[in-house]
Design an enzyme around this catalytic site. Structure first.
Site, PDB file in Angstrom:
ATOM      1  N   LYS A 112      -0.384  53.932 -88.095  1.00  0.00           N
ATOM      2  CA  LYS A 112      -1.115  55.184 -88.319  1.00  0.00           C
ATOM      3  C   LYS A 112      -2.625  54.986 -88.256  1.00  0.00           C
ATOM      4  CE  LYS A 112       2.871  56.938 -89.553  1.00  0.00           C
ATOM      5  NZ  LYS A 112       3.554  58.070 -89.014  1.00  0.00           N
TER       6      LYS A 112
HETATM    7  C1  LIG Z   1       6.224  52.129 -90.238  1.00  0.00           C
HETATM    8  C2  LIG Z   1       6.672  53.329 -89.478  1.00  0.00           C
HETATM    9  N1  LIG Z   1       7.477  53.159 -88.418  1.00  0.00           N
HETATM   10  C3  LIG Z   1       7.915  54.204 -87.696  1.00  0.00           C
HETATM   11  C4  LIG Z   1       7.581  55.500 -88.040  1.00  0.00           C
HETATM   12  C5  LIG Z   1       8.090  56.627 -87.197  1.00  0.00           C
HETATM   13  O1  LIG Z   1       7.078  57.105 -86.362  1.00  0.00           O
HETATM   14  P1  LIG Z   1       7.093  58.613 -85.848  1.00  0.00           P
HETATM   15  O2  LIG Z   1       7.128  59.463 -87.083  1.00  0.00           O
HETATM   16  O3  LIG Z   1       5.863  58.772 -85.080  1.00  0.00           O
HETATM   17  O4  LIG Z   1       8.338  58.766 -85.074  1.00  0.00           O
HETATM   18  C6  LIG Z   1       6.764  55.724 -89.151  1.00  0.00           C
HETATM   19  C7  LIG Z   1       6.352  57.081 -89.591  1.00  0.00           C
HETATM   20  O5  LIG Z   1       5.883  57.885 -88.915  1.00  0.00           O
HETATM   21  C8  LIG Z   1       6.265  54.614 -89.861  1.00  0.00           C
HETATM   22  O6  LIG Z   1       5.437  54.789 -90.873  1.00  0.00           O
HETATM   23  N1  LIG Z   2       6.374  58.158 -91.241  1.00  0.00           N
HETATM   24  C1  LIG Z   2       5.324  59.059 -91.572  1.00  0.00           C
HETATM   25  C2  LIG Z   2       5.812  60.450 -91.683  1.00  0.00           C
HETATM   26  C3  LIG Z   2       4.798  61.404 -91.159  1.00  0.00           C
HETATM   27  O1  LIG Z   2       4.638  61.218 -89.815  1.00  0.00           O
HETATM   28  P1  LIG Z   2       3.405  61.707 -88.976  1.00  0.00           P
HETATM   29  O2  LIG Z   2       3.271  60.667 -87.937  1.00  0.00           O
HETATM   30  O3  LIG Z   2       3.762  63.030 -88.477  1.00  0.00           O
HETATM   31  O4  LIG Z   2       2.177  61.780 -89.832  1.00  0.00           O
HETATM   32  C4  LIG Z   2       4.631  58.544 -92.799  1.00  0.00           C
HETATM   33  O5  LIG Z   2       4.673  57.358 -93.006  1.00  0.00           O
HETATM   34  O6  LIG Z   2       4.031  59.267 -93.546  1.00  0.00           O
END
Ligand SMILES: Cc1ncc(COP(=O)(O)O)c(C=O)c1O
Ligand SMILES: N[C@@H](CCOP(=O)(O)O)C(=O)O
Length: 466
Positions: A112
């Protein structure tokens, strides 16, 4: 570049407006009105480029007139200067066919940071010189929250209200959010709630005219287009290092809200040779069912050792369905309203066929996740986190030609999930020195019932009105 809503009934915006708006006013999600396209020569020119150079090249068509090239470069240099690895997102080879793309070298140890470090600077840039005060409302299953808080803590003109499901994030994830005591940071633990409940509350705040008209709401979740734009960059960066544009590369993506893997789809639409996008879910498998059977029906969220992926409504899937369904906002709006009413929908034939050309999917259970962590540790000397392990398990099970490199996105540092990593590998990962005192820091958060009334009343008491 102009941006349109998936539901076809919101104003067309430019990049600055779309970044500050977050969700579209018709309940849809913004995306570019057309995909920029890179020629083979333009992709080849990225060979040897630094991460910042790649970021500037890939994002320039999306920012349009909202930033000059110099401004974009300065913001990227500042954002990625905070990463603890010179390559920002380094590749690590596991065996003859498999690589990890380590996305966790940012300040809060998850992928993120790649987008949110930049988004924090974009907010600051677009708000500077104005009297505007934005109220960021976000939902987190653990990682978005800490990355957004790190990016926005102490910034002028912004308050952030971050909702997490109480008891359903790891201790490290919670403390990374709740120990940030800056006055503009407000953590809310929702009682008896899942991430889906938190995300639904955030969307409800945007969609409720009496609430949204009082505050300049903005979003840091991947419903905000700028988040995804910044994530497209590392697909280019990795693929070029492994032979693109001459050689196609496959990516395995641990998936929950479908943001990260949708960024891979965007990269492919821009001309990057992507052999396959492997969508890897845990037992919360709505996306695996949707992609393999056309069945997008919401199940009950089951808590797992990969809590950030404990999601059963994947916001960004709407963007894919819109693009694959011929960008018909009215039809998509009907499909999504049907889902919102019944919590289930079938993909159309066009959507299924379009998706199967690029995507494949897999559902990884607890034993398979642990085995993948053990395999990486014993065969490649890599300690990986549970989310990455789900991606790797799916990558190793996918049937792809032997000459296609397969890159698993390593989405979090293993130290964020010490117990499941230790159970699977016998190794207890240590927190990097910069947050070594995390468990000694003071925590501050509010516990609230997961209702619209309770949460909006709490925010309204503390937020600066328009
Ligand atoms: C460590 C981790 N892996 C994978 C994901 C999944 O990614 P996305 O929500 O973009 O599919 C998340 C949350 O978004 C995450 O925090
Ligand atoms: N896995 C995410 C959930 C939110 O996902 P986002 O990519 O839409 O912000 C988290 O860790 O908060």
């Amino acid at each position: 570049m102009k941006y349109v809503s998936t539901r076809g009934n919101a104003p067309v915006l430019d990049f600055e407006q779309v970044t500050l708006a977050g969700l579209a006013s018709d309940g849809g999600l913004y995306l570019p009105e057309s995909w920029p396209s890179f020629t083979t020569e333009q992709i080849a020119a990225l060979k040897g480029a630094s991460y910042v150079d790649t970021a500037v090249a890939v994002m320039t068509p999306f920012v349009g007139d909202s930033l000059t090239a110099e401004d974009l470069r300065a913001l990227c240099t500042q954002a990625y200067g905070r990463f603890a690895h010179g390559a920002v997102t380094p590749l690590v080879q596991l065996d003859h066919q498999h690589w990890l793309l380590e996305l966790f070298h940012g300040p809060t140890l998850a992928f993120k940071d790649v987008a949110l470090q930049l988004l924090g600077l974009l907010f600051e840039r677009f708000l500077s010189g104005s009297e505007r005060h934005i109220i960021v409302v976000g939902a987190t299953s653990g990682d978005t929250g800490s990355a957004a808080i790190d990016a926005l803590a102490g910034r002028a003109g912004v308050d952030i209200f971050m909702l997490h499901p109480k008891g359903r994030v790891s201790d490290v994830q919670r403390r990374q959010m709740t120990t940030v005591l800056a006055p503009n940071v407000h953590n809310i633990a929702l009682e008896d709630a899942s991430f889906d409940d938190a995300q639904a509350l955030v969307k409800a705040m945007f969609n409720d005219p009496s609430f949204s008209s009082r505050f300049a709401l903005s979003a840091v979740n991947s419903i905000n287009w700028a988040r995804l734009m910044a994530q497209v960059v590392y697909y280019f960066y990795a693929a070029v290092r492994l032979g693109a544009p001459e050689r196609p590369v496959a990516f395995a993506v641990p998936t929950g809200n479908f943001g990260d893997v949708f960024a891979g789809y965007v990269a492919a639409k821009m001309g990057l040779p992507v052999a396959k996008l492997i969508v890897a879910t845990n037992v919360n498998d709505i996306l695996h069912r949707a992609l393999s059977e056309g069945d997008y029906s919401q199940g009950v969220v089951v808590p797992t050792p990969s809590p950030s992926m404990d999601i059963q409504v994947s916001s960004n899937f709407e963007r894919l369905l819109f693009d694959l369904g011929g960008r018909d906002g009215a039809a998509l709006s009907g499909q999504m309203l049907g889902f919102e009413a019944t919590r289930a929908m079938r993909l159309t034939n066009a959507q299924r066929d379009g998706a199967s050309a690029l995507f494949t999917s897999d559902r990884i259970d607890l034993d398979e996740m642990s085995l993948a962590m053990r395999w990486a540790c014993e065969h490649a000397g890599e300690v990986i986190d549970p989310h990455t392990a789900i991606g790797l398990a799916a990558a190793r099970r996918a049937s792809l030609p032997a000459d296609v490199p397969v890159v698993t996105l390593a989405t979090a540092h293993p130290a964020k999930f010490r117990e499941p990593v230790e159970r699977a590998t016998g190794v207890r990962p240590t927190l990097p020195a910069r947050i070594g005192d995390l468990f000694d820091r003071e925590e501050r958060y509010a516990s609230l019932p997961g209702t619209f009334e309770a949460v909006t009343a709490y925010i309204a008491e503390r937020a600066v009105a328009k």
